[in-house]
Design a protein around this motif. Structure first.
Motif, PDB file in Angstrom:
ATOM      1  N   GLU A  10      66.349  55.412 108.584  1.00 52.17           N
ATOM      2  CA  GLU A  10      65.352  55.537 109.646  1.00 52.17           C
ATOM      3  C   GLU A  10      64.630  54.204 109.765  1.00 52.17           C
ATOM      4  OE1 GLU A  10      62.868  56.052 112.354  1.00 52.17           O
ATOM      5  OE2 GLU A  10      63.847  57.974 111.923  1.00 52.17           O
ATOM      6  N   ALA A  16      60.130  57.471 108.106  1.00 54.28           N
ATOM      7  CA  ALA A  16      60.965  57.614 106.911  1.00 54.28           C
ATOM      8  C   ALA A  16      60.166  58.191 105.748  1.00 54.28           C
ATOM      9  CB  ALA A  16      61.559  56.262 106.525  1.00 54.28           C
ATOM     10  N   ASN A  19      59.671  61.859 106.359  1.00 50.79           N
ATOM     11  CA  ASN A  19      60.929  62.551 106.073  1.00 50.79           C
ATOM     12  C   ASN A  19      61.145  62.712 104.577  1.00 50.79           C
ATOM     13  OD1 ASN A  19      61.380  62.620 108.823  1.00 50.79           O
ATOM     14  ND2 ASN A  19      62.881  60.956 108.830  1.00 50.79           N
ATOM     15  N   ASP A  58      68.694  58.688 111.848  1.00 51.88           N
ATOM     16  CA  ASP A  58      68.316  58.584 113.252  1.00 51.88           C
ATOM     17  C   ASP A  58      69.490  57.999 114.031  1.00 51.88           C
ATOM     18  OD1 ASP A  58      66.921  58.507 115.603  1.00 51.88           O
ATOM     19  OD2 ASP A  58      65.396  57.094 114.921  1.00 51.88           O
ATOM     20  N   THR A  86      66.396  62.879 115.115  1.00 55.40           N
ATOM     21  CA  THR A  86      66.307  61.817 116.101  1.00 55.40           C
ATOM     22  C   THR A  86      65.622  62.297 117.376  1.00 55.40           C
ATOM     23  OG1 THR A  86      67.669  60.270 117.408  1.00 55.40           O
ATOM     24  CG2 THR A  86      68.597  62.447 116.979  1.00 55.40           C
TER      25      THR A  86
END
Length: 233
Positions: A10, A16, A19, A58, A86
């Motif tokens: 990412e 990131a 995530n 992504d 994404t």
């Protein structure tokens, strides 16, 4: 089975980090690495000899036009799962990703519950494919649709598949709950339940697919591995 490893690709470090935090809240997973570009990802993977179980990536990666990174990952890591997270909504991109073998395609912003659903389904599939030599149709369906949804639907509708009756199912489930630590094979369960081995096996596989029973292979010194059933934790 131990933790499954996830590698995040990412380009926005803030996304990131979010995530990473979300993935690490999921039971049975750990983030093994993060990268912002395709070049950085492959440098890290080559230097560490890491073989992730799952990539979370992504579409919009600076040095990866289109789905170049996705295609390269499929070549270099054919056994790893790939989940897109994404903002890319183009049908052409989504279609290519799914046809190319992406496990799931999630649009930003994704809820934690939706992310959890995908990762839970991936782990179920990973366990079945890595511990079994053969699968039944019900188990294949379980991998494709997700165990929680299948169980909730069955419980709501109160329906059982053809050839499965509630009394026998409850009796076999109770036998497994009271089974010895090493579990029981289908023949032992059939004897205890007063049914044939093949009937016991059918009920045991139904309970396994429903998540109420676990199946494991015990390898002896000779011959084929023995399939035993134990209660789910």
């Amino acid at each position: 089975m131990g933790e499954l490893t996830v590698f995040i690709i990412e380009d926005d470090f803030r996304v990131a980090d979010v995530n990473r935090q979300q993935v690490e809240q999921l039971p049975g997973y750990r983030v093994a690495g993060c990268a912002k570009t395709m070049a950085e990802a492959f440098d890290i993977l080559e230097d560490t000899q890491l073989q992730p179980d799952l990539f979370l990536l992504d579409v919009y990666i600076p040095d990866s036009p289109g789905l170049a990174l996705f295609r390269e990952l499929r070549i270099r890591f054919p056994e790893a799962g790939i989940v897109f997270l994404t903002a890319a909504k183009e049908t052409g991109t989504i279609g290519e990703a799914l046809r190319g073998g992406a496990f799931d395609y999630l649009l930003k912003p994704v809820s934690f519950e939706r992310l959890q659903q995908t990762f839970s389904r991936f782990r179920q599939q990973h366990v079945l494919l890595s511990t079994r030599t053969e699968l039944f149709q019900q188990e294949i369906d379980l991998m494709r649709t997700g165990g929680d949804a299948a169980r909730n639907s069955a419980q709501t509708e109160g329906q059982l598949p053809k050839g499965i009756d509630r009394l026998t199912l409850d009796r076999i489930a109770d036998i497994i709950r009271k089974s010895p630590a090493g579990g029981m094979n289908a023949s032992d369960v059939g004897t205890a339940a007063g049914v044939s081995r093949s009937t016991a096996r059918r009920y045991l596989e139904h309970l396994t697919a429903a998540g109420q029973v676990k199946a494991q292979l015990n390898y002896g010194d000779v011959g084929r591995p023995e399939r035993k059933y134990i209660p789910s934790e």
